[in-house]
Design a protein around this motif. Structure first.
Motif, mmCIF file in Angstrom:
data_model
loop_
_atom_site.group_PDB
_atom_site.id
_atom_site.type_symbol
_atom_site.label_atom_id
_atom_site.label_comp_id
_atom_site.label_asym_id
_atom_site.label_seq_id
_atom_site.Cartn_x
_atom_site.Cartn_y
_atom_site.Cartn_z
ATOM 1 N N VAL A 106 0.856 -1.140 0.107
ATOM 2 C CA VAL A 106 0.036 0.123 -0.001
ATOM 3 C C VAL A 106 0.606 1.277 0.074
ATOM 4 O O VAL A 106 1.547 1.363 0.725
ATOM 5 C CB VAL A 106 -0.915 0.092 1.246
ATOM 6 N N SER A 107 0.846 2.095 -0.926
ATOM 7 C CA SER A 107 1.583 3.191 -1.131
ATOM 8 C C SER A 107 0.529 4.493 -1.956
ATOM 9 O O SER A 107 -0.351 4.093 -2.431
ATOM 10 C CB SER A 107 2.696 3.054 -1.863
ATOM 11 N N THR A 108 1.255 5.611 -1.672
ATOM 12 C CA THR A 108 0.304 6.705 -2.444
ATOM 13 C C THR A 108 1.051 6.852 -3.776
ATOM 14 O O THR A 108 2.153 6.323 -4.137
ATOM 15 C CB THR A 108 0.623 7.957 -1.749
ATOM 16 N N THR A 109 0.001 7.416 -4.707
ATOM 17 C CA THR A 109 0.224 7.592 -6.259
ATOM 18 C C THR A 109 0.135 8.960 -6.499
ATOM 19 O O THR A 109 -0.889 9.441 -6.171
ATOM 20 C CB THR A 109 -0.374 6.641 -6.941
ATOM 21 N N GLY A 110 1.081 9.801 -6.850
ATOM 22 C CA GLY A 110 0.783 11.203 -7.203
ATOM 23 C C GLY A 110 0.718 12.252 -6.261
ATOM 24 O O GLY A 110 0.718 11.731 -4.985
ATOM 25 N N GLN A 111 0.589 13.264 -6.683
ATOM 26 C CA GLN A 111 0.417 14.439 -5.619
ATOM 27 C C GLN A 111 -1.155 14.808 -5.372
ATOM 28 O O GLN A 111 -1.479 15.537 -4.387
ATOM 29 C CB GLN A 111 1.198 15.706 -6.388
ATOM 30 N N ALA A 112 -1.870 14.442 -6.537
ATOM 31 C CA ALA A 112 -3.350 14.953 -6.110
ATOM 32 C C ALA A 112 -4.009 14.347 -5.314
ATOM 33 O O ALA A 112 -3.848 13.090 -4.692
ATOM 34 C CB ALA A 112 -4.106 14.557 -7.401
ATOM 35 N N VAL A 113 -4.946 15.036 -4.532
ATOM 36 C CA VAL A 113 -5.519 14.730 -3.110
ATOM 37 C C VAL A 113 -6.890 13.555 -3.728
ATOM 38 O O VAL A 113 -7.380 13.929 -4.618
ATOM 39 C CB VAL A 113 -6.316 15.756 -2.565
ATOM 40 N N HIS A 114 -6.933 12.445 -2.991
ATOM 41 C CA HIS A 114 -8.056 11.556 -3.534
ATOM 42 C C HIS A 114 -8.903 11.356 -2.213
ATOM 43 O O HIS A 114 -9.790 10.652 -2.188
ATOM 44 C CB HIS A 114 -7.433 10.314 -4.151
ATOM 45 N N SER A 115 -8.491 11.523 -1.198
ATOM 46 C CA SER A 115 -8.956 11.198 0.244
ATOM 47 C C SER A 115 -9.624 9.942 0.455
ATOM 48 O O SER A 115 -8.631 9.058 0.167
ATOM 49 C CB SER A 115 -10.194 12.472 0.409
ATOM 50 N N THR A 116 -10.955 9.803 0.742
ATOM 51 C CA THR A 116 -11.437 8.455 0.779
ATOM 52 C C THR A 116 -12.073 8.012 -0.507
ATOM 53 O O THR A 116 -12.691 7.013 -0.362
ATOM 54 C CB THR A 116 -12.298 8.595 1.875
ATOM 55 N N LEU A 117 -11.921 8.785 -1.471
ATOM 56 C CA LEU A 117 -12.772 8.534 -2.510
ATOM 57 C C LEU A 117 -11.995 8.054 -3.860
ATOM 58 O O LEU A 117 -12.579 7.582 -5.006
ATOM 59 C CB LEU A 117 -13.383 9.816 -3.065
ATOM 60 N N ALA A 118 -10.840 7.611 -3.452
ATOM 61 C CA ALA A 118 -9.727 6.715 -4.313
ATOM 62 C C ALA A 118 -9.429 7.519 -5.859
ATOM 63 O O ALA A 118 -8.653 7.136 -6.327
ATOM 64 C CB ALA A 118 -10.617 5.446 -4.740
ATOM 65 N N ASN A 119 -10.050 8.310 -6.027
ATOM 66 C CA ASN A 119 -9.843 9.145 -7.432
ATOM 67 C C ASN A 119 -9.786 10.827 -7.182
ATOM 68 O O ASN A 119 -10.961 11.243 -6.478
ATOM 69 C CB ASN A 119 -10.554 8.450 -8.370
ATOM 70 N N SER A 120 -8.936 11.537 -7.538
ATOM 71 C CA SER A 120 -8.990 12.794 -7.417
ATOM 72 C C SER A 120 -10.071 13.577 -7.945
ATOM 73 O O SER A 120 -10.532 14.665 -7.510
ATOM 74 C CB SER A 120 -7.658 13.620 -7.845
ATOM 75 N N LEU B 84 -11.111 21.052 -2.828
ATOM 76 C CA LEU B 84 -11.494 21.106 -4.141
ATOM 77 C C LEU B 84 -10.112 21.529 -5.054
ATOM 78 O O LEU B 84 -9.679 20.845 -5.996
ATOM 79 C CB LEU B 84 -12.584 22.101 -4.689
ATOM 80 N N PHE B 85 -9.564 22.696 -4.573
ATOM 81 C CA PHE B 85 -8.286 23.111 -5.267
ATOM 82 C C PHE B 85 -7.092 22.125 -5.129
ATOM 83 O O PHE B 85 -6.349 21.894 -5.990
ATOM 84 C CB PHE B 85 -7.848 24.579 -4.700
ATOM 85 N N ALA B 86 -7.183 21.358 -4.033
ATOM 86 C CA ALA B 86 -5.923 20.491 -3.562
ATOM 87 C C ALA B 86 -6.267 19.234 -4.528
ATOM 88 O O ALA B 86 -5.117 18.410 -4.794
ATOM 89 C CB ALA B 86 -5.871 20.007 -2.010
ATOM 90 N N SER B 87 -7.285 18.833 -4.998
ATOM 91 C CA SER B 87 -7.504 17.627 -5.706
ATOM 92 C C SER B 87 -7.146 18.033 -7.124
ATOM 93 O O SER B 87 -6.938 16.948 -7.871
ATOM 94 C CB SER B 87 -9.109 17.553 -5.837
ATOM 95 N N ASN B 88 -7.011 19.261 -7.655
ATOM 96 C CA ASN B 88 -6.500 19.493 -9.137
ATOM 97 C C ASN B 88 -7.331 18.697 -10.018
ATOM 98 O O ASN B 88 -7.235 18.440 -11.298
ATOM 99 C CB ASN B 88 -5.033 18.622 -9.319
ATOM 100 N N SER B 89 -8.840 18.722 -9.858
ATOM 101 C CA SER B 89 -9.636 17.823 -10.537
ATOM 102 C C SER B 89 -10.113 19.107 -11.574
ATOM 103 O O SER B 89 -10.898 20.072 -11.119
ATOM 104 C CB SER B 89 -10.769 17.561 -9.791
ATOM 105 N N ARG B 90 -10.067 18.881 -12.888
ATOM 106 C CA ARG B 90 -10.742 19.975 -13.825
ATOM 107 C C ARG B 90 -11.992 20.054 -13.724
ATOM 108 O O ARG B 90 -12.762 20.901 -14.086
ATOM 109 C CB ARG B 90 -9.986 19.824 -15.214
ATOM 110 N N ALA B 91 -12.564 18.756 -13.672
ATOM 111 C CA ALA B 91 -14.131 18.705 -13.694
ATOM 112 C C ALA B 91 -14.840 19.548 -12.638
ATOM 113 O O ALA B 91 -15.752 20.302 -12.471
ATOM 114 C CB ALA B 91 -14.506 17.116 -13.571
ATOM 115 N N GLY B 92 -14.133 19.398 -11.396
ATOM 116 C CA GLY B 92 -14.621 20.127 -10.421
ATOM 117 C C GLY B 92 -14.331 21.497 -10.186
ATOM 118 O O GLY B 92 -15.218 22.277 -9.915
#
Length: 195
Positions: free
Chosen positions: A109-123, A164-172
């Motif tokens: 178990v490790s982290t992948t990338g810099q984007a925040v995914h919290s408990t939702l598995a995907n930024s 929201l800004f930490a997630s780097n999600s364009r959709a958001g």
């Protein structure tokens, strides 16, 4: 009449399940997206129950406070990931994810990338989730007459916006930009109609 779209949705979900060539995806979902036919139907059932069981302001407030509390938890976990303190790579976090059955996989178990995914598995999920809740809680904070509600929902909105800004999600970000545009149009219209 309000039940008609719900019924249509359930009928279409059932029909698409029956005629699908991918019966395993229909019944159990697929990797990182476990929304099978039963999950999709449970969304509508939950909506139906909420519409018919929530009757007074006290119950609505309880639901909103519960939703805000879960949003704060998701945001705090996400913001900790943003500063490099991912709860899910701690021993306790790995134990919660893997349980006893798969504890032997804890080293993988490790982290992948810099984007925040919290408990939702995907930024992107985080971005869309926060962009849906931010308008709700920011408007409640603005409209509330009680100071406690203003503070709690205002803080929730701030947490959600940072996440929201930490997630780097364009959709958001697109969703929140549309929200701000709509809010601006509505408030400008109110200013002109109130004169």
């Amino acid at each position: 009449k309000i039940y008609i779209p719900m019924i249509i949705y359930i009928v279409l979900v059932i029909l698409s399940s029956i005629f699908s060539a991918y019966k395993d995806v229909v019944t159990i979902g697929f990797m990182d997206r476990y929304e099978n036919v039963f999950v999709l139907m449970s969304y509508i059932i939950s909506m139906f129950l909420a519409m018919n069981m929530v009757e007074d302001e006290r119950q609505i407030k309880a639901l909103l406070y519960s939703l805000a509390t879960s949003a704060i938890i998701i945001s705090v976990i996400g913001l900790c990931q943003y500063i490099g303190k991912n709860f899910f790579i701690t021993d306790l976090g790995k134990k919660l994810i893997l349980g006893n059955k798969y504890s032997y996989l804890s080293e993988q178990v490790s982290t992948t990338g810099q984007a925040v995914h919290s408990t939702l598995a995907n930024s992107n999920y985080v971005g869309v989730y926060t962009s849906m809740l931010f308008p709700l809680f920011s408007m409640i904070a603005i409209q509330s007459k009680k100071i406690l509600d203003k503070i709690y929902f205002g803080l929730t909105s701030i947490f959600l916006l940072f996440t929201l800004f930490a997630s780097n999600s364009r959709a958001g970000l697109v969703a929140i930009a549309i929200y701000f545009l709509l809010a601006l149009i509505i408030y400008i219209k109110e200013v002109f109609t109130s004169k």
